[in-house]
Design an enzyme around this catalytic site. Sequence first.
Site, PDB file in Angstrom:
ATOM      1  N   ASP A 205       0.837  -1.207   0.000  1.00 17.50           N
ATOM      2  CA  ASP A 205       0.000   0.000   0.000  1.00 17.50           C
ATOM      3  C   ASP A 205       0.875   1.262   0.000  1.00 17.50           C
ATOM      4  O   ASP A 205       1.968   1.265   0.555  1.00 17.50           O
ATOM      5  CB  ASP A 205      -0.901  -0.013   1.245  1.00 17.50           C
ATOM      6  CG  ASP A 205      -2.086   0.929   1.080  1.00 17.50           C
ATOM      7  OD1 ASP A 205      -2.361   1.376  -0.053  1.00 17.50           O
ATOM      8  OD2 ASP A 205      -2.727   1.243   2.097  1.00 17.50           O
TER       9      ASP A 205
ATOM     10  N   ASN B 210     -10.521  -3.241  -6.747  1.00 15.71           N
ATOM     11  CA  ASN B 210      -9.747  -2.234  -7.498  1.00 15.71           C
ATOM     12  C   ASN B 210     -10.285  -1.984  -8.911  1.00 15.71           C
ATOM     13  O   ASN B 210      -9.920  -0.989  -9.546  1.00 15.71           O
ATOM     14  CB  ASN B 210      -8.260  -2.630  -7.579  1.00 15.71           C
ATOM     15  CG  ASN B 210      -7.513  -2.450  -6.273  1.00 15.71           C
ATOM     16  OD1 ASN B 210      -6.534  -3.145  -6.004  1.00 15.71           O
ATOM     17  ND2 ASN B 210      -7.944  -1.508  -5.438  1.00 15.71           N
TER      18      ASN B 210
END
Length: 256
Positions: A20, A68
């Site tokens: 991340d 996503n």
Amino acid sequence: MSKPLSPKKSRPKHIAFIMDGNGRWAEQRGLSRLVGHRKGYQALRKIADTCLDLGIPCITFYAFSKENWKRPKEEVDGLQALFSKYLDENLTRENLAEARRRGLRFRMLGNLLDLPPYLRVKVRKILAKTRPNRGHILNVAFSYGGRAEIVEAAKKIAREVQKKKLKPGELTEEIFSRYLYTGGCPDPDLLIRTGGEFRVSNFLLYQIAYAEIYVTRTLWPDFQPRELKQAIREYQHRERRFGMTSAQIKSSARKV
Ligand code: FPP
């Protein structure tokens, strides 16, 4: 130079990464999110190499979640292009020979059918070319969701029961795990999340039951082999009790 890892203490058999912070890394520099993902890709290659050098048998990178797909089209296209680059680079004659030498098998965690056909072809190719390699497994989770993985495993098991290849009463946790995308890999001993958030984001939900978690505020493009070794050192100092007491763990360690 970072301190070498102790050869005596046990190393994790499986390290999983939540990579991340690419977007923030780029935003802090006034760059597009895609530039952040490209830097993140370079970090992935470096960290994967370090894990192989350290003899970690199984490595998993969370590159793209099922959720996503909801990101802007430009970002989704860019991440697919990076996955394609990753596959192309590992499919060169030299890199396939290197994978054979290192005993490196590539796998994808996620449903192949979610991918556009050109990517599916490349994934199938790398799976087939590296299937005989024994030594390390490198998983990339792409269009991956932990809950979806569990539901898919349940469907496969239901079909086995229908075909009378399995009796419901015979199902164990160990057998169930063979139907997950990670079948054949040990569960992650260590889960590393960069970017400083304390959540698991639908990643390897079944498999991380007893994983040690290492969260760092370092953004993924800045995550270096030195910090990976730091995370492994910290892991080696944790007491893993698996539901037992500290005294039980110490007495079983003395018996070994
Ligand atoms: C999360 O950070 C990261 C991703 C959604 C993509 C991770 C992908 C790579 C590191 C490279 C791709 C590699 C392959 C093999 C496809 P974020 O963008 O959500 O970061 P933010 O929280 O700072 O916005």
